[in-house]
Design an enzyme around this catalytic site. Structure first.
Site, mmCIF file in Angstrom:
data_model
loop_
_atom_site.group_PDB
_atom_site.id
_atom_site.type_symbol
_atom_site.label_atom_id
_atom_site.label_comp_id
_atom_site.label_asym_id
_atom_site.label_seq_id
_atom_site.Cartn_x
_atom_site.Cartn_y
_atom_site.Cartn_z
ATOM 1 N N GLY A 290 8.421 95.058 76.816
ATOM 2 C CA GLY A 290 6.908 93.971 77.446
ATOM 3 C C GLY A 290 7.132 93.201 76.978
ATOM 4 O O GLY A 290 7.658 92.360 76.318
ATOM 5 N N SER A 291 5.516 92.512 76.512
ATOM 6 C CA SER A 291 5.121 90.914 75.879
ATOM 7 C C SER A 291 6.097 90.288 74.655
ATOM 8 O O SER A 291 5.831 89.729 74.120
ATOM 9 C CB SER A 291 3.479 91.145 76.197
ATOM 10 N N THR A 292 6.236 91.389 73.581
ATOM 11 C CA THR A 292 6.482 90.681 72.146
ATOM 12 C C THR A 292 7.859 90.383 73.118
ATOM 13 O O THR A 292 8.304 89.837 71.678
ATOM 14 C CB THR A 292 6.741 92.669 71.589
#
Length: 636
Positions: A290-292
């Site tokens: 995801g966004s990490t």
């Protein structure tokens, strides 16, 4: 002629006799000089017997000398069947004390062997049971020292430490990985017996066991305890499918803490499934980050000069069309016009799609590979997974777009924290490790030391500073606000990854994560937290994982003696958030004169009078609005 033949025969006879004599003398010399030790040992083996004495397994320490695994001295039962004179009594008494059948004990007592270890019922006996056996004074019955593995903190760090079997052999984790160092050498008590096995009245010989070597880990037990507490709280509060946390020194690759849920008790490993025991999730679990993962796209874009965070703008309408796919932002109506720094702060998927398009698949995937994704990090733990990346030849426009914001690729938590450490430490990728040194057992002096290993330089110091600045802005202004720590410069990135099952994305089932570090201008510690499918809450990484990471970072500040920043950034508070404000100086002043400055606090008064003679917290400390302030009043 006859006498001549006799003389020849006599000479030949004497030659043969002399030759045989020389052979015998040579054999005697050979036996006495060259084979004495061997034959003496063989002879000794016929009439000497050894009662084994187990060595202690090497201890395992944290970086500050806290014992994480040690040993408890126990005793085990050994029989010398030929020396047992009262076999029936021995069978009856031992079966009663050990709570086993007389038939089973009879097999041990009557076994045709020189030494019989009563296994498993006679192993690792309590002192109470051992005393009962010893008080019987039975011939041929011996109690010998054995060492039982002990873990003072029970389940803490269980997947990293691993566990040992009944014979003290390592079966998982560091206990298995470093078993050859941790295992000692048996000693013995040597006694002498006749051919029938009866003990002779000769002095016994004691051979001291050699204890195993010790391990010192990079783990900080204070940080580890914080991780365990926060994961326990998360499990109690959210009942997730899984949860994990890793803490790393970004400047060396040293692991300061690591744990996951479910975990297990090493001394009671028989009560757990093999999956619970063997799956060390921080190094084994594969999932879409995801966004990490956007941190990698950000770092690559800044290094290649394809974006100016402050001056380049993007208009987010809530989605972006890529080939035949429509990729949406988490904010349905979009963020409107924003700088690319705000794209990072807002974790805007369409904005990161544009960053990926500007880079192109060759450049983006080159950086992904250079940051270590798609292969094992090489951490000194068994069971590490490699992660999964797209084959670059099969990467089209949609695959490039989804990869740029962390969807469609599979990574491990250890890969993620190692890569982000490189992005914010000045650009150097280090190999993670957890064993600091192997030490000799007597003085605990290191004999083998692990050093930090720089794998490669990926981005420049300048780029790394820009990445850190952008991620600090995520915490002060963006989705990572719940990780803010007053007085410290904290950077970080949230992640909310939809889970995949049988090729399809699940509904309302996410892996929520947060990766944070501090101080942002000179990182000393990086914390990664992941919570898999928390129940009964709205699933966002910023609301679930970020507060957990914040608590661990706060404890890391104390454990590592990290000083407050000279110029900490102020948080951009939302209207519903409480602000940190400075405690006013009211000591020595009249209450009526300073009451207005105390409106924002929960004031608790002690004593009577009009003059404030003491306040807690003291002046200058920053506390949250509504915090308690204790005021001591007096007439003086």
């Amino acid at each position: 002629m006859f006498f001549k033949d006799i003389h020849v025969r006599i000479r030949l006879f004497f030659v043969i006799v002399i030759f045989l004599f020389l052979i015998i003398v040579g054999k005697v010399i050979y036996i006495q000089v060259f084979q004495y030790d061997k034959l003496s040992n063989l002879s000794s083996d016929l009439w000497s017997r050894n009662l084994p004495i187990e060595a202690d397994r090497g201890k395992i320490y944290d970086r500050n000398g806290v014992v994480l695994a040690d040993n408890i001295t126990t005793t085990s039962l050994i029989l010398i069947p030929n020396q047992i004179k009262q076999k029936e009594r021995t069978i009856k008494e031992l079966s009663k004390i050990l709570n086993v059948s007389e038939d089973d004990m009879s097999k041990h007592v009557n076994k045709k062997t020189s030494i019989e270890r009563v296994h498993p019922e006679g192993r690792r006996l309590s002192f109470e049971v051992a005393d009962k056996i010893d008080s019987l004074k039975l011939d041929g019955v011996y109690l010998v020292k054995e060492s039982k593995r002990n873990y003072p903190y029970d389940k803490n760090l269980s997947h990293v430490l691993g566990y040992v079997g009944i014979d003290n052999q390592g079966l998982s984790g560091l206990e298995l990985q470093y078993d050859k160092y941790l295992t000692g050498e048996y000693g013995s008590i040597k006694y002498f017996s006749d051919a029938k096995g009866n003990k002779l009245n000769l002095e016994e010989v004691y051979e001291q066991p050699q204890n195993g070597m010790n391990l010192t880990l990079t783990i900080d037990n204070n940080i580890q305890s914080s991780i365990e507490r926060e994961l326990n709280n998360a499990v109690s509060k959210y009942n997730p499918d899984h949860a994990l946390a890793i803490v790393m020194d970004p400047n060396s690759g040293e692991i300061l803490g690591m744990s996951s849920r479910p975990n297990f008790s090493p001394v009671n490993y028989q009560k757990y499934t093999q999956e619970e025991i063997n799956r060390n999730l921080p190094i084994w679990m594969n999932y879409e980050p995801g966004s990490t993962f956007k941190i990698i796209t950000l770092a690559a874009s800044l290094e290649e000069g394809t974006v100016d965070l402050q001056n380049d703008y993007y208009y987010d309408s809530g989605s972006i069309r890529v080939a035949n796919a429509k990729i949406r932002c988490w904010k349905t109506e979009g963020h409107g016009s924003e700088t690319f720094l705000q794209v990072v702060e807002n974790s805007c998927n369409p904005g990161f799609v544009v960053l990926g398009q500007r880079l192109g698949k060759e450049k983006l995937f080159r950086y992904i590979n250079n940051f270590g994704f798609g292969r094992k990090t090489g951490i000194d733990l068994n069971g590490e997974a490699s992660g999964i990346l797209f084959n670059i030849d099969k990467v089209g426009d949609v695959e490039l777009a989804t990869t740029s914001f962390g969807q469609g690729v599979s990574v491990t938590p250890i890969q993620q924290i190692t890569a982000v450490s490189a992005a914010i430490n000045g650009g150097a990728l280090y190999k993670p490790y957890i064993v600091k040194s192997i030490n000799e057992p007597e003085t605990n002096t290191p004999i083998i030391e692990n050093k930090k290993q720089k794998i490669r330089k990926i981005i420049s110091n300048k780029t790394s500073k820009q990445v850190s600045m952008a991620l600090e802005s995520v915490v002060t202004n963006g989705t990572g606000r719940n990780a803010f720590i007053d007085g410290y410069r904290v950077g970080g990135k949230t992640g909310t990854a939809q889970k995949v099952e049988n090729g399809s994305y699940l509904v309302n089932n996410y892996i929520l994560s947060f990766i944070g570090f501090l101080p942002a201008d000179d990182p000393k510690v990086v914390v990664y937290v992941s919570v898999d499918n928390p129940k009964g809450v709205i699933q966002y990484g910023g609301t679930i994982a970020a507060p957990i990471a914040r608590a661990i970072m706060q404890d890391s500040i104390e454990a590592l003696n990290i000083e407050k920043s000279d110029k900490p950034n102020e948080k951009n508070y939302q209207v519903w958030e409480k602000k940190y404000i400075e405690d006013p100086n009211v000591t020595g002043k009249k209450l009526k004169d300073v009451k207005s400055s105390l409106i924002s606090f929960d004031v608790q008064y002690t004593g009577s009078g009009n003059t404030i003679i003491f306040q807690s917290p003291s002046h200058g400390e920053r506390v949250l609005e509504g915090s308690k302030i204790r005021i001591l009043l007096s007439d003086k």
